[in-house]
Design a protein around this motif. Structure first.
Motif, PDB file in Angstrom:
ATOM      1  N   LEU A  31     -13.205 -46.724  32.254  1.00  0.00           N
ATOM      2  CA  LEU A  31     -11.819 -46.563  32.725  1.00  0.00           C
ATOM      3  C   LEU A  31     -11.878 -46.180  34.203  1.00  0.00           C
ATOM      4  CD1 LEU A  31      -8.785 -46.466  32.168  1.00  0.00           C
ATOM      5  CD2 LEU A  31      -9.072 -44.119  31.318  1.00  0.00           C
ATOM      6  N   LEU A  32     -11.409 -47.093  35.055  1.00  0.00           N
ATOM      7  CA  LEU A  32     -11.428 -46.876  36.505  1.00  0.00           C
ATOM      8  C   LEU A  32     -10.053 -46.433  36.964  1.00  0.00           C
ATOM      9  CD1 LEU A  32     -13.268 -50.116  37.784  1.00  0.00           C
ATOM     10  CD2 LEU A  32     -14.261 -47.860  37.355  1.00  0.00           C
ATOM     11  N   GLY A  33      -9.996 -45.293  37.621  1.00  0.00           N
ATOM     12  CA  GLY A  33      -8.728 -44.821  38.177  1.00  0.00           C
ATOM     13  C   GLY A  33      -8.622 -45.301  39.614  1.00  0.00           C
ATOM     14  N   VAL A  34      -7.536 -45.981  39.915  1.00  0.00           N
ATOM     15  CA  VAL A  34      -7.423 -46.559  41.252  1.00  0.00           C
ATOM     16  C   VAL A  34      -6.266 -45.919  42.028  1.00  0.00           C
ATOM     17  CG1 VAL A  34      -8.528 -48.730  40.680  1.00  0.00           C
ATOM     18  CG2 VAL A  34      -6.059 -48.497  40.364  1.00  0.00           C
ATOM     19  N   ALA A  60     -14.335 -56.280  30.467  1.00  0.00           N
ATOM     20  CA  ALA A  60     -13.916 -55.243  29.508  1.00  0.00           C
ATOM     21  C   ALA A  60     -13.398 -53.988  30.214  1.00  0.00           C
ATOM     22  CB  ALA A  60     -15.089 -54.876  28.601  1.00  0.00           C
ATOM     23  N   ALA A  61     -13.348 -54.026  31.551  1.00  0.00           N
ATOM     24  CA  ALA A  61     -12.943 -52.829  32.301  1.00  0.00           C
ATOM     25  C   ALA A  61     -11.489 -52.479  32.022  1.00  0.00           C
ATOM     26  CB  ALA A  61     -13.135 -53.060  33.802  1.00  0.00           C
ATOM     27  N   ARG A  62     -11.205 -51.192  32.130  1.00  0.00           N
ATOM     28  CA  ARG A  62      -9.827 -50.716  31.987  1.00  0.00           C
ATOM     29  C   ARG A  62      -9.447 -49.991  33.278  1.00  0.00           C
ATOM     30  NH1 ARG A  62     -10.244 -46.770  27.497  1.00  0.00           N
ATOM     31  NH2 ARG A  62     -12.270 -46.454  28.465  1.00  0.00           N
ATOM     32  N   ILE A  63      -8.191 -50.165  33.679  1.00  0.00           N
ATOM     33  CA  ILE A  63      -7.735 -49.677  34.979  1.00  0.00           C
ATOM     34  C   ILE A  63      -6.558 -48.725  34.758  1.00  0.00           C
ATOM     35  CG2 ILE A  63      -6.901 -50.382  37.274  1.00  0.00           C
ATOM     36  CD1 ILE A  63      -9.572 -51.728  36.378  1.00  0.00           C
ATOM     37  N   CYS A  64      -6.555 -47.613  35.457  1.00  0.00           N
ATOM     38  CA  CYS A  64      -5.390 -46.727  35.349  1.00  0.00           C
ATOM     39  C   CYS A  64      -4.930 -46.257  36.722  1.00  0.00           C
ATOM     40  CB  CYS A  64      -5.674 -45.553  34.419  1.00  0.00           C
ATOM     41  SG  CYS A  64      -6.904 -44.417  35.031  1.00  0.00           S
ATOM     42  N   GLN A  65      -3.670 -45.902  36.719  1.00  0.00           N
ATOM     43  CA  GLN A  65      -2.928 -45.620  37.942  1.00  0.00           C
ATOM     44  C   GLN A  65      -2.908 -44.121  38.209  1.00  0.00           C
ATOM     45  OE1 GLN A  65       0.808 -47.511  37.298  1.00  0.00           O
ATOM     46  NE2 GLN A  65       1.730 -46.780  39.195  1.00  0.00           N
ATOM     47  N   LEU A  66      -2.834 -43.765  39.488  1.00  0.00           N
ATOM     48  CA  LEU A  66      -2.887 -42.365  39.899  1.00  0.00           C
ATOM     49  C   LEU A  66      -1.487 -41.763  40.010  1.00  0.00           C
ATOM     50  CD1 LEU A  66      -4.697 -40.104  41.097  1.00  0.00           C
ATOM     51  CD2 LEU A  66      -4.479 -41.244  43.311  1.00  0.00           C
TER      52      LEU A  66
END
Ligand code: PGA
Length: 260
Positions: A31-34, A60-66
């Motif tokens: 889970l990458l926080g961008v 398969a990466a997952r992205i999340c917002q700040l």
């Protein structure tokens, strides 16, 4: 805290993109926080180039917002959901379903904040959170005086931040006053926190965050509490650091396998 001084923004982008790629090679569904703003763009360009060159798979990466503006209509081009989808998720070829963020259009903002904080934990927590820094030392939209233990919540932007962000809107009046942001405590829950700062306008904020006292007046100083925080700065943003030579020597003698 590790401070890495790089020659320019592109080198900082490459360094952080490689850290993301290395994480994804070991944990494909990380889970990458961008973050939004101008600073992270070289990271997104460098990671996209690695994907296109076949150096890493992000399928398969997952992205999340700040953070997010409150009150912009769904689909507004400057909502941070739209920005992250446009600048990061789409270029990587990821579907919108790989992305999670707070609902800035919710009627019940407090419930939307609590739901997002919970969703991050239920997703297993953020593996790597990328941050920019405001000229006033903010991270996410945690403005000066934010609780260092804060969770995701509504905040009011300072006039300085609204003016800084007016360049993305037609006029200052259009910049919302209210935002949802991951709290400082929420950000510190990420396993690895990486802050990128470039340009001389960030030099004072970087020096206060890295070498100043831990203070709610400089929210980025909270990174001093994190066991794995990396601050990547170009020469201009590093120009006020008293320990710059020590940071340079430390990084230069670091074993190649260690990464950031
Ligand atoms: P910037 O924004 O990258 O556009 O300078 C950073 C921030 O406000 O966090």
């Amino acid at each position: 805290m590790e401070v890495v001084i790089v020659p320019d923004a592109a080198s900082g982008g490459e360094l952080i993109a490689e850290a993301m790629a290395e994480l994804l090679r070991h944990k494909p569904d990380a889970l990458l926080g961008v973050a939004t703003g101008s600073t992270p763009l070289p990271v997104y360009e460098a990671l996209t180039a690695k994907v296109r060159a076949g150096e890493v798979s992000v399928s398969a990466a997952r992205i999340c917002q700040l953070d997010e503006y409150v009150g912009l209509p769904h689909g507004h081009p400057e909502s941070y959901r739209s920005v992250v989808l446009r600048e990061f998720v789409a270029p990587l070829g990821l579907p919108e379903s790989s992305f999670m963020g707070p609902d800035g259009t919710a009627e019940d903002v407090a419930a939307a904040c609590a739901a997002y904080d919970r969703a991050l934990a239920e997703a297993g927590g953020v593996d790597l959170q990328l941050l920019g820094i405001g000229g006033d030392g903010h991270i996410g939209f945690n403005e000066p005086s934010s609780s260092l233990a804060s969770r995701t919540r509504i905040k009011t932007l300072t006039e300085r931040t609204r003016r800084d962000n007016a360049r993305f809107f037609d006029s200052l009046e259009e910049v919302p006053h209210h935002v949802i942001t991951q709290g400082i405590g929420t950000i510190l829950d990420a396993r690895h926190v990486v802050l990128l700062a470039t340009g001389g306008a960030k030099a004072d904020a970087v020096a206060l965050a890295v070498e100043g006292p831990l203070s709610a007046l400089v929210p980025a100083s909270a990174l001093q509490l994190h066991p794995h925080a990396t601050v990547v700065v170009d020469e201009a943003a590093a120009s006020r650091l008293k320990l710059a030579d020590y940071f340079r020597a430390t990084y230069a003698s670091k074993p190649d396998w260690q990464g950031i």
